[in-house]
Design a protein around this motif. Sequence first.
Motif, PDB file in Angstrom:
ATOM      1  N   PRO A 108       0.817  -1.218   0.000  1.00 27.35           N
ATOM      2  CA  PRO A 108       0.000   0.000   0.000  1.00 27.35           C
ATOM      3  C   PRO A 108       0.854   1.272   0.000  1.00 27.35           C
ATOM      4  O   PRO A 108       1.704   1.459   0.863  1.00 27.35           O
ATOM      5  N   ASN A 109       0.613   2.114  -0.982  1.00 26.20           N
ATOM      6  CA  ASN A 109       1.363   3.367  -1.092  1.00 26.20           C
ATOM      7  C   ASN A 109       1.219   4.233   0.155  1.00 26.20           C
ATOM      8  O   ASN A 109       2.192   4.836   0.599  1.00 26.20           O
ATOM      9  N   LYS A 110       0.010   4.309   0.714  1.00 29.14           N
ATOM     10  CA  LYS A 110      -0.197   5.205   1.855  1.00 29.14           C
ATOM     11  C   LYS A 110       0.566   4.755   3.093  1.00 29.14           C
ATOM     12  O   LYS A 110       0.916   5.562   3.933  1.00 29.14           O
ATOM     13  N   ASP A 111       0.859   3.459   3.210  1.00 24.08           N
ATOM     14  CA  ASP A 111       1.554   2.949   4.382  1.00 24.08           C
ATOM     15  C   ASP A 111       3.064   2.836   4.196  1.00 24.08           C
ATOM     16  O   ASP A 111       3.791   2.710   5.180  1.00 24.08           O
ATOM     17  N   VAL A 112       3.534   2.849   2.950  1.00 22.43           N
ATOM     18  CA  VAL A 112       4.964   2.638   2.708  1.00 22.43           C
ATOM     19  C   VAL A 112       5.562   3.750   1.845  1.00 22.43           C
ATOM     20  O   VAL A 112       6.483   4.451   2.273  1.00 22.43           O
ATOM     21  N   ILE A 113       5.077   3.920   0.644  1.00 25.59           N
ATOM     22  CA  ILE A 113       5.684   4.868  -0.304  1.00 25.59           C
ATOM     23  C   ILE A 113       5.595   6.307   0.202  1.00 25.59           C
ATOM     24  O   ILE A 113       6.585   7.050   0.131  1.00 25.59           O
ATOM     25  N   LEU A 114       4.455   6.697   0.719  1.00 28.70           N
ATOM     26  CA  LEU A 114       4.302   8.083   1.175  1.00 28.70           C
ATOM     27  C   LEU A 114       5.144   8.391   2.414  1.00 28.70           C
ATOM     28  O   LEU A 114       5.866   9.398   2.421  1.00 28.70           O
ATOM     29  N   PRO A 115       5.118   7.557   3.484  1.00 34.41           N
ATOM     30  CA  PRO A 115       5.990   7.882   4.627  1.00 34.41           C
ATOM     31  C   PRO A 115       7.478   7.783   4.302  1.00 34.41           C
ATOM     32  O   PRO A 115       8.279   8.570   4.823  1.00 34.41           O
ATOM     33  N   LEU A 116       7.847   6.852   3.449  1.00 32.33           N
ATOM     34  CA  LEU A 116       9.247   6.763   3.029  1.00 32.33           C
ATOM     35  C   LEU A 116       9.629   8.010   2.242  1.00 32.33           C
ATOM     36  O   LEU A 116      10.698   8.592   2.452  1.00 32.33           O
ATOM     37  N   GLY A 117       8.777   8.445   1.340  1.00 33.37           N
ATOM     38  CA  GLY A 117       9.033   9.676   0.602  1.00 33.37           C
ATOM     39  C   GLY A 117       9.216  10.863   1.538  1.00 33.37           C
ATOM     40  O   GLY A 117      10.138  11.669   1.377  1.00 33.37           O
ATOM     41  N   GLU A 118       8.350  10.946   2.541  1.00 36.00           N
ATOM     42  CA  GLU A 118       8.459  12.029   3.512  1.00 36.00           C
ATOM     43  C   GLU A 118       9.790  11.961   4.262  1.00 36.00           C
ATOM     44  O   GLU A 118      10.431  12.986   4.481  1.00 36.00           O
ATOM     45  N   GLY A 167       5.475  15.477  -6.573  1.00 38.38           N
ATOM     46  CA  GLY A 167       6.656  15.619  -7.398  1.00 38.38           C
ATOM     47  C   GLY A 167       6.943  14.472  -8.337  1.00 38.38           C
ATOM     48  O   GLY A 167       7.818  14.570  -9.188  1.00 38.38           O
ATOM     49  N   GLY A 168       6.225  13.363  -8.186  1.00 35.63           N
ATOM     50  CA  GLY A 168       6.476  12.219  -9.053  1.00 35.63           C
ATOM     51  C   GLY A 168       7.819  11.568  -8.811  1.00 35.63           C
ATOM     52  O   GLY A 168       8.379  10.942  -9.704  1.00 35.63           O
ATOM     53  N   GLN A 169       8.361  11.711  -7.584  1.00 32.43           N
ATOM     54  CA  GLN A 169       9.619  11.051  -7.234  1.00 32.43           C
ATOM     55  C   GLN A 169       9.396  10.204  -5.997  1.00 32.43           C
ATOM     56  O   GLN A 169       8.647  10.591  -5.089  1.00 32.43           O
ATOM     57  N   TRP A 170      10.069   9.036  -5.977  1.00 36.76           N
ATOM     58  CA  TRP A 170       9.949   8.116  -4.856  1.00 36.76           C
ATOM     59  C   TRP A 170      11.188   7.248  -4.793  1.00 36.76           C
ATOM     60  O   TRP A 170      12.021   7.266  -5.681  1.00 36.76           O
ATOM     61  N   ALA A 171      11.262   6.470  -3.741  1.00 37.11           N
ATOM     62  CA  ALA A 171      12.428   5.615  -3.509  1.00 37.11           C
ATOM     63  C   ALA A 171      12.492   4.477  -4.516  1.00 37.11           C
ATOM     64  O   ALA A 171      11.474   4.054  -5.074  1.00 37.11           O
TER      65      ALA A 171
END
Length: 161
Positions: free
Chosen positions: A67-77, A86-90
């Motif tokens: 889930p993006n909201k539980d992993v991608i978003l906090p990692l991005g933050e 910004g269209g950038q992520w880990a």
Amino acid sequence: MDDDTTEPKVGVRADVVVFNRGVRPTPWFFDSYSERLYLMIEPGRLLWENPKLPAFWPADLGAITVPNKDVILPLGEAMGLDPRAGGQWATTGTVMLWIVTRLFPDAHVDVAGFSFLDDPGQTSWHHAYGDPSPVGNEHAIGLEARLVRPWIEFGRIDYHR
């Protein structure tokens, strides 16, 4: 893997494959796939990706997406990014590290293959199979290096070059 007809199994090892839907699978990517857990990350789905399963996916494997909201978003933050704006992520590897260090805080974690730690300015990836590919604009690998290096320095993960 557990099922409804047997007692739960407990062990000391789990083989987990974390991959992006855009992966270029090797010929052995799905070897013994019934003995592994495949977790697909889809950060691009925040902005544009098609939710259909990739054509190369075995029909009987099913799909488990991270889930993006539980992993991608906090990692991005944690990296100083907002993947939605910004269209950038880990990279997939850093996503994997983020998951394992949070779900299993006491686990011993050995990793290799994070070339951005030594060369955060690199412009291509040299994979173990196939031709090199460019580092996509969606990755800010300098920020990833800044996030991951302290995990190595403080012994949270062991990095093998």
